[in-house]
Design a protein around this motif. Structure first.
Motif, mmCIF file in Angstrom:
data_model
loop_
_atom_site.group_PDB
_atom_site.id
_atom_site.type_symbol
_atom_site.label_atom_id
_atom_site.label_comp_id
_atom_site.label_asym_id
_atom_site.label_seq_id
_atom_site.Cartn_x
_atom_site.Cartn_y
_atom_site.Cartn_z
ATOM 1 N N ARG A 275 0.798 -1.226 0.000
ATOM 2 C CA ARG A 275 0.000 0.000 0.000
ATOM 3 C C ARG A 275 0.836 1.285 0.000
ATOM 4 N NH1 ARG A 275 -5.457 -1.289 1.796
ATOM 5 N NH2 ARG A 275 -5.626 -3.502 2.299
ATOM 6 N N GLN A 276 2.167 1.175 0.036
ATOM 7 C CA GLN A 276 3.018 2.353 0.162
ATOM 8 C C GLN A 276 3.866 2.638 -1.071
ATOM 9 O OE1 GLN A 276 2.722 4.356 2.843
ATOM 10 N NE2 GLN A 276 1.130 2.922 3.518
ATOM 11 N N CYS A 277 4.134 1.627 -1.898
ATOM 12 C CA CYS A 277 5.025 1.813 -3.040
ATOM 13 C C CYS A 277 4.304 2.568 -4.162
ATOM 14 C CB CYS A 277 5.537 0.460 -3.546
ATOM 15 S SG CYS A 277 4.253 -0.587 -4.296
ATOM 16 N N ALA A 278 5.063 2.966 -5.183
ATOM 17 C CA ALA A 278 4.476 3.732 -6.288
ATOM 18 C C ALA A 278 3.371 2.971 -7.017
ATOM 19 C CB ALA A 278 5.578 4.159 -7.263
ATOM 20 N N PRO A 279 3.572 1.679 -7.376
ATOM 21 C CA PRO A 279 2.464 0.971 -8.039
ATOM 22 C C PRO A 279 1.211 0.894 -7.181
ATOM 23 C CG PRO A 279 4.518 -0.203 -8.383
ATOM 24 C CD PRO A 279 4.794 0.860 -7.378
ATOM 25 N N CYS A 280 1.363 0.614 -5.887
ATOM 26 C CA CYS A 280 0.188 0.534 -5.015
ATOM 27 C C CYS A 280 -0.546 1.870 -4.959
ATOM 28 C CB CYS A 280 0.596 0.086 -3.614
ATOM 29 S SG CYS A 280 0.946 -1.685 -3.462
ATOM 30 N N GLY B 121 6.747 -3.535 -2.739
ATOM 31 C CA GLY B 121 7.081 -3.581 -1.326
ATOM 32 C C GLY B 121 8.047 -4.708 -1.008
ATOM 33 N N PRO B 122 8.533 -4.760 0.221
ATOM 34 C CA PRO B 122 9.550 -5.762 0.600
ATOM 35 C C PRO B 122 9.144 -7.197 0.313
ATOM 36 C CG PRO B 122 9.296 -4.121 2.326
ATOM 37 C CD PRO B 122 8.208 -3.861 1.333
ATOM 38 N N ASN B 123 7.858 -7.506 0.407
ATOM 39 C CA ASN B 123 7.388 -8.860 0.156
ATOM 40 C C ASN B 123 6.419 -8.937 -1.020
ATOM 41 O OD1 ASN B 123 7.353 -8.839 3.603
ATOM 42 N ND2 ASN B 123 8.735 -10.179 2.470
ATOM 43 N N SER B 124 6.402 -7.909 -1.879
ATOM 44 C CA SER B 124 5.437 -7.822 -2.967
ATOM 45 C C SER B 124 4.026 -7.921 -2.392
ATOM 46 C CB SER B 124 5.705 -8.905 -4.017
ATOM 47 O OG SER B 124 4.885 -8.712 -5.156
ATOM 48 N N TRP B 125 3.044 -8.327 -3.229
ATOM 49 C CA TRP B 125 1.686 -8.447 -2.717
ATOM 50 C C TRP B 125 1.521 -9.747 -1.962
ATOM 51 C CZ3 TRP B 125 -0.343 -12.555 -5.584
ATOM 52 C CH2 TRP B 125 0.129 -12.724 -6.890
ATOM 53 N N SER C 30 -5.049 -5.427 -11.536
ATOM 54 C CA SER C 30 -5.251 -4.608 -10.344
ATOM 55 C C SER C 30 -6.643 -4.845 -9.781
ATOM 56 C CB SER C 30 -5.086 -3.129 -10.694
ATOM 57 O OG SER C 30 -6.146 -2.716 -11.537
ATOM 58 N N LEU C 31 -6.889 -4.330 -8.590
ATOM 59 C CA LEU C 31 -8.226 -4.436 -8.005
ATOM 60 C C LEU C 31 -9.256 -3.730 -8.880
ATOM 61 C CD1 LEU C 31 -7.420 -3.792 -4.228
ATOM 62 C CD2 LEU C 31 -7.991 -5.987 -5.296
ATOM 63 N N ALA C 32 -8.907 -2.542 -9.374
ATOM 64 C CA ALA C 32 -9.855 -1.788 -10.208
ATOM 65 C C ALA C 32 -10.166 -2.543 -11.494
ATOM 66 C CB ALA C 32 -9.284 -0.406 -10.528
ATOM 67 N N GLU C 33 -9.139 -3.122 -12.130
ATOM 68 C CA GLU C 33 -9.360 -3.868 -13.366
ATOM 69 C C GLU C 33 -10.196 -5.121 -13.107
ATOM 70 O OE1 GLU C 33 -5.346 -2.870 -15.970
ATOM 71 O OE2 GLU C 33 -5.254 -4.383 -14.384
#
Length: 364
Positions: free
Chosen positions: A95-100, A110-114, A308-311
């Protein structure tokens, strides 16, 4: 803690057996879901057999989950008790990285991906023994079970126009093929080729056709030629070199949905200049690409990862609006090993879906 029951593989022998376990109750912003249906994805088989060398056992597969909300955690307000919801491949991200932050959780950096709906973080954390990763857990258990607990924003709304058993595979097969069709801007009048005609290929063809594209299926199986034509699309045997040559430089987009290592080089000449072949079915290393064919016509060979969630919400709504969905065969949980065998032999048309009501007899 919630008492949960499902089917799990304890090792890579891939036999699935009844499994009692516990889930944490719904916390802040989370919901508890009674699982009704779960699709059977080829990825489930890869994971159970540890073919990607990252399986965490015990493994409870299932990332095409549809169920009813039966409890809300504190502050959860996106869904109501009784709502029909779906959970796909992801159940959280950093939830913090640019893609999220851009709404592309499927490319979480993120450190552990999704966080995968089963088999824990997509990229296992490098950690000392006993140290927890950023999600506070080392494993997750999926939809081959009676209950699931997820953050409310990772649960999608199932439109009224979709039967729950049909909606289940759309959460992976539909989302995985919709995302590249949208990203590469498929529109009416374009020509789209779909390589492979299994669960993903079936959805890719239906979605592209509903977008107004002219669709061609490439399959290795003669029996599937007639099935493709019943769908209202063209069909070509991928081994027919003469037929492939006749289609040179005629496609705006190619999607490879084959779920294992394969050679895409025979299909690259079929692309128009500046057009793209997207691999969505295989995660294994592929055969080297003929760079001369790519460079001389500025073509691209690339990949796309789930959606993504939206897609995913978009494709559910799109399928409801256009009255399309996968062809499904309903099975009981006790039939899962036989179903895996048939998926590997290419005998299912086109998606098995488990009716989780069948768990009750196994539990008793």
């Amino acid at each position: 803690m919630l008492k949960a029951f499902g089917y799990a593989a304890q090792q890579s022998t891939r036999r699935l057996e009844p499994f009692h376990f516990e889930r944490a109750e719904a916390g802040a912003g989370e919901i508890e879901i009674e699982v009704l249906f779960c699709g059977v994805c080829h990825s489930d088989i890869h994971q159970v057999k540890d073919e990607w060398s990252n399986t965490v056992y015990p493994c409870v597969p299932g990332h095409e989950v549809v169920g009813r909300v039966r409890k809300l955690g504190s502050g959860a307000a996106r869904h109501r008790v009784g709502d029909l919801v779906g959970v796909g491949c992801m159940m959280d991200s950093c939830r913090q990285c640019a893609p999220c932050k851009a709404g592309e959780q499927n490319y979480c950096e993120g450190p552990n991906s999704w966080l995968a709906t089963y088999n824990g973080p997509m990229v296992p954390a490098e950690k000392a023994p006993g140290e927890r990763n950023v999600y506070g857990r080392d494993n997750t258990f999926g939809g081959y079970s009676d209950v699931l607990v997820v953050p409310e924003d990772f649960a999608l709304k199932i439109p009224a126009g979709l039967r729950p058993e049909v909606a289940a595979p759309i959460l992976c097969a539909g989302a995985t093929t919709y995302s590249p069709l949208k990203h590469w801007g498929v529109k009416a009048g374009q020509r789209v080729g779909v390589i492979g005609f299994g669960g993903l290929g079936d959805m890719a063809a239906k979605l592209a056709k509903a977008m107004g594209a002219q669709v061609t299926i490439f399959t290795r199986t003669e029996a599937k030629l007639a099935e493709a034509k019943r769908l209202g699309v063209d069909a070509v045997l991928g081994s027919d070199l003469k037929a492939l040559a006749a289609l040179k430089a005629s496609f705006d987009l190619l999607l490879s949905t084959v779920p294992e290592r394969h050679d895409v080089n025979p299909f690259i000449p079929l692309l128009k200049r500046d057009c793209t072949l997207v691999i969505v079915g295989a995660l294994e290393p592929m055969a080297p690409v003929n760079q001369q064919e790519v460079a001389f016509h500025r073509k691209s060979v690339t990949g796309s990862l789930i959606a993504s969630l939206a897609e995913t919400q978009e494709v559910l709504d799109f399928c409801a609006e256009h009255r399309i969905g996968p062809d499904v065969q309903i099975i009981g949980i006790d039939e899962i090993d036989e179903a895996y065998d048939k998926v590997e032999r290419g005998e299912v048309r086109f998606r098995y879906v488990i009716d989780l009501a069948s768990l009750k007899a196994q539990r008793e």
